[in-house]
Design a protein around this motif. Structure first.
Motif, PDB file in Angstrom:
ATOM      1  N   ALA A  30       0.832  -1.202   0.000  1.00 48.87           N
ATOM      2  CA  ALA A  30       0.000   0.000   0.000  1.00 48.87           C
ATOM      3  C   ALA A  30       0.870   1.256   0.000  1.00 48.87           C
ATOM      4  O   ALA A  30       0.636   2.183  -0.785  1.00 48.87           O
ATOM      5  N   ILE A  31       1.872   1.290   0.862  1.00 47.02           N
ATOM      6  CA  ILE A  31       2.756   2.456   0.947  1.00 47.02           C
ATOM      7  C   ILE A  31       3.491   2.666  -0.377  1.00 47.02           C
ATOM      8  O   ILE A  31       3.614   3.786  -0.875  1.00 47.02           O
ATOM      9  N   ALA A  32       3.961   1.576  -0.978  1.00 51.06           N
ATOM     10  CA  ALA A  32       4.702   1.675  -2.242  1.00 51.06           C
ATOM     11  C   ALA A  32       3.846   2.268  -3.362  1.00 51.06           C
ATOM     12  O   ALA A  32       4.361   2.905  -4.277  1.00 51.06           O
ATOM     13  N   ASN A  33       2.529   2.085  -3.296  1.00 51.07           N
ATOM     14  CA  ASN A  33       1.635   2.548  -4.360  1.00 51.07           C
ATOM     15  C   ASN A  33       0.905   3.846  -4.028  1.00 51.07           C
ATOM     16  O   ASN A  33       0.043   4.272  -4.791  1.00 51.07           O
ATOM     17  N   MET A  34       1.265   4.471  -2.921  1.00 46.98           N
ATOM     18  CA  MET A  34       0.590   5.709  -2.542  1.00 46.98           C
ATOM     19  C   MET A  34       1.174   6.908  -3.260  1.00 46.98           C
ATOM     20  O   MET A  34       2.336   6.924  -3.644  1.00 46.98           O
ATOM     21  N   LYS A  35       0.338   7.919  -3.424  1.00 47.25           N
ATOM     22  CA  LYS A  35       0.757   9.194  -4.012  1.00 47.25           C
ATOM     23  C   LYS A  35       1.390  10.061  -2.926  1.00 47.25           C
ATOM     24  O   LYS A  35       1.129   9.865  -1.734  1.00 47.25           O
ATOM     25  N   PRO A  36       2.182  11.047  -3.336  1.00 42.52           N
ATOM     26  CA  PRO A  36       2.740  11.981  -2.355  1.00 42.52           C
ATOM     27  C   PRO A  36       1.626  12.642  -1.530  1.00 42.52           C
ATOM     28  O   PRO A  36       0.540  12.901  -2.031  1.00 42.52           O
ATOM     29  N   PHE A  37       1.927  12.879  -0.262  1.00 47.60           N
ATOM     30  CA  PHE A  37       1.023  13.507   0.701  1.00 47.60           C
ATOM     31  C   PHE A  37      -0.203  12.640   1.018  1.00 47.60           C
ATOM     32  O   PHE A  37      -1.224  13.134   1.487  1.00 47.60           O
ATOM     33  N   GLY A  38      -0.091  11.328   0.758  1.00 47.10           N
ATOM     34  CA  GLY A  38      -1.185  10.415   1.086  1.00 47.10           C
ATOM     35  C   GLY A  38      -1.373  10.297   2.591  1.00 47.10           C
ATOM     36  O   GLY A  38      -0.506  10.669   3.377  1.00 47.10           O
ATOM     37  N   ARG A  39      -2.541   9.800   2.989  1.00 42.43           N
ATOM     38  CA  ARG A  39      -2.858   9.637   4.405  1.00 42.43           C
ATOM     39  C   ARG A  39      -3.288   8.204   4.663  1.00 42.43           C
ATOM     40  O   ARG A  39      -4.033   7.623   3.888  1.00 42.43           O
ATOM     41  N   VAL A  40      -2.839   7.640   5.769  1.00 39.82           N
ATOM     42  CA  VAL A  40      -3.177   6.276   6.166  1.00 39.82           C
ATOM     43  C   VAL A  40      -3.772   6.324   7.567  1.00 39.82           C
ATOM     44  O   VAL A  40      -3.160   6.866   8.489  1.00 39.82           O
ATOM     45  N   ALA A  41      -4.968   5.772   7.734  1.00 38.23           N
ATOM     46  CA  ALA A  41      -5.583   5.650   9.058  1.00 38.23           C
ATOM     47  C   ALA A  41      -5.368   4.217   9.526  1.00 38.23           C
ATOM     48  O   ALA A  41      -5.645   3.269   8.798  1.00 38.23           O
ATOM     49  N   VAL A  42      -4.863   4.047  10.742  1.00 35.83           N
ATOM     50  CA  VAL A  42      -4.526   2.722  11.244  1.00 35.83           C
ATOM     51  C   VAL A  42      -5.353   2.421  12.486  1.00 35.83           C
ATOM     52  O   VAL A  42      -5.303   3.141  13.478  1.00 35.83           O
ATOM     53  N   CYS A  43      -6.113   1.331  12.415  1.00 38.53           N
ATOM     54  CA  CYS A  43      -6.903   0.868  13.552  1.00 38.53           C
ATOM     55  C   CYS A  43      -7.125  -0.625  13.376  1.00 38.53           C
ATOM     56  O   CYS A  43      -7.242  -1.116  12.262  1.00 38.53           O
ATOM     57  N   GLY A  44      -7.159  -1.366  14.460  1.00 37.82           N
ATOM     58  CA  GLY A  44      -7.451  -2.793  14.375  1.00 37.82           C
ATOM     59  C   GLY A  44      -6.251  -3.617  13.965  1.00 37.82           C
ATOM     60  O   GLY A  44      -6.229  -4.194  12.890  1.00 37.82           O
ATOM     61  N   VAL A  45      -5.244  -3.666  14.800  1.00 36.21           N
ATOM     62  CA  VAL A  45      -4.020  -4.396  14.479  1.00 36.21           C
ATOM     63  C   VAL A  45      -3.928  -5.695  15.277  1.00 36.21           C
ATOM     64  O   VAL A  45      -2.859  -6.098  15.701  1.00 36.21           O
ATOM     65  N   ILE A  46      -5.061  -6.355  15.465  1.00 39.25           N
ATOM     66  CA  ILE A  46      -5.099  -7.551  16.305  1.00 39.25           C
ATOM     67  C   ILE A  46      -4.154  -8.644  15.800  1.00 39.25           C
ATOM     68  O   ILE A  46      -3.579  -9.382  16.593  1.00 39.25           O
ATOM     69  N   SER A  47      -3.931  -8.732  14.492  1.00 36.85           N
ATOM     70  CA  SER A  47      -3.027  -9.753  13.972  1.00 36.85           C
ATOM     71  C   SER A  47      -1.586  -9.495  14.390  1.00 36.85           C
ATOM     72  O   SER A  47      -0.749 -10.390  14.343  1.00 36.85           O
ATOM     73  N   GLU A  48      -1.275  -8.279  14.823  1.00 39.44           N
ATOM     74  CA  GLU A  48       0.081  -7.928  15.250  1.00 39.44           C
ATOM     75  C   GLU A  48       0.360  -8.327  16.701  1.00 39.44           C
ATOM     76  O   GLU A  48       1.508  -8.360  17.118  1.00 39.44           O
ATOM     77  N   TYR A  49      -0.679  -8.606  17.488  1.00 38.17           N
ATOM     78  CA  TYR A  49      -0.486  -8.880  18.909  1.00 38.17           C
ATOM     79  C   TYR A  49       0.434 -10.065  19.159  1.00 38.17           C
ATOM     80  O   TYR A  49       1.235 -10.053  20.072  1.00 38.17           O
ATOM     81  N   THR A  50       0.284 -11.114  18.362  1.00 42.22           N
ATOM     82  CA  THR A  50       1.051 -12.337  18.599  1.00 42.22           C
ATOM     83  C   THR A  50       2.008 -12.659  17.462  1.00 42.22           C
ATOM     84  O   THR A  50       2.631 -13.712  17.470  1.00 42.22           O
ATOM     85  N   ASN A  51       2.146 -11.776  16.502  1.00 43.23           N
ATOM     86  CA  ASN A  51       2.989 -12.024  15.336  1.00 43.23           C
ATOM     87  C   ASN A  51       4.419 -11.595  15.646  1.00 43.23           C
ATOM     88  O   ASN A  51       4.664 -10.451  16.000  1.00 43.23           O
ATOM     89  N   SER A  52       5.374 -12.525  15.477  1.00 45.23           N
ATOM     90  CA  SER A  52       6.767 -12.176  15.750  1.00 45.23           C
ATOM     91  C   SER A  52       7.353 -11.308  14.641  1.00 45.23           C
ATOM     92  O   SER A  52       8.298 -10.566  14.859  1.00 45.23           O
ATOM     93  N   LYS A  53       6.810 -11.402  13.428  1.00 50.49           N
ATOM     94  CA  LYS A  53       7.274 -10.571  12.315  1.00 50.49           C
ATOM     95  C   LYS A  53       6.301  -9.401  12.174  1.00 50.49           C
ATOM     96  O   LYS A  53       5.210  -9.541  11.662  1.00 50.49           O
ATOM     97  N   LYS A  54       6.703  -8.244  12.649  1.00 52.43           N
ATOM     98  CA  LYS A  54       5.842  -7.067  12.650  1.00 52.43           C
ATOM     99  C   LYS A  54       5.804  -6.402  11.280  1.00 52.43           C
ATOM    100  O   LYS A  54       6.781  -6.396  10.544  1.00 52.43           O
ATOM    101  N   ALA A  55       4.652  -5.819  10.943  1.00 56.04           N
ATOM    102  CA  ALA A  55       4.500  -5.077   9.693  1.00 56.04           C
ATOM    103  C   ALA A  55       5.224  -3.745   9.839  1.00 56.04           C
ATOM    104  O   ALA A  55       4.964  -2.987  10.762  1.00 56.04           O
ATOM    105  N   VAL A  56       6.152  -3.471   8.943  1.00 53.58           N
ATOM    106  CA  VAL A  56       6.912  -2.220   8.984  1.00 53.58           C
ATOM    107  C   VAL A  56       6.886  -1.607   7.587  1.00 53.58           C
ATOM    108  O   VAL A  56       7.286  -2.246   6.622  1.00 53.58           O
ATOM    109  N   PRO A  57       6.403  -0.374   7.468  1.00 45.42           N
ATOM    110  CA  PRO A  57       6.388   0.267   6.150  1.00 45.42           C
ATOM    111  C   PRO A  57       7.800   0.651   5.724  1.00 45.42           C
ATOM    112  O   PRO A  57       8.699   0.772   6.551  1.00 45.42           O
ATOM    113  N   ASN A  58       7.974   0.865   4.438  1.00 46.93           N
ATOM    114  CA  ASN A  58       9.245   1.343   3.909  1.00 46.93           C
ATOM    115  C   ASN A  58       9.394   2.803   4.328  1.00 46.93           C
ATOM    116  O   ASN A  58       8.694   3.674   3.825  1.00 46.93           O
TER     117      ASN A  58
END
Length: 107
Positions: free
Chosen positions: A5-33
């Motif tokens: 998603a980040i790679a395909n965004m336009k300049p000055f794009g906005r991302v709203a983040v909510c609901g990261v339940i899959s991250e609670y127990t995941n050892s490999k965390k999602a990290v944007p570029n």
């Protein structure tokens, strides 16, 4: 998904983040570029549902109208049977579902 998603965004794009339940127990965390975030000047804002309790009654009223009129349709991931409760719950933490996860006990 976040990286794509980040790679395909336009300049000055906005991302709203909510609901990261899959991250609670995941050892490999999602990290944007981070380079894309900086060069594209992308704004990433986290929020909690409780931040908007003041507008919740209006939200329920409007969304109820949209659901009844068919203007929007809910996205539901339905498992059938009480025996599927454990796997449905575990799937929430793994990010297996799409939309609202529901366990239907009986037809």
């Amino acid at each position: 998904m976040l990286e794509a998603a980040i790679a395909n965004m336009k300049p000055f794009g906005r991302v709203a983040v909510c609901g990261v339940i899959s991250e609670y127990t995941n050892s490999k965390k999602a990290v944007p570029n981070m380079v894309d975030l900086v060069y594209k000047r992308i704004n990433v804002q986290g929020f909690l549902a409780g931040d908007f309790l003041d507008v919740f009654p209006n939200f329920v009223s409007k969304v109820s109208q949209y659901l009844h009129s068919g203007e929007i349709e809910p996205l539901e991931d339905i498992s059938v049977g009480v025996e599927n409760i454990p796997s449905a719950f575990i799937g929430l933490f793994k990010g297996d579902n799409i939309g609202k996860k529901i366990v239907k006990f009986a037809e």
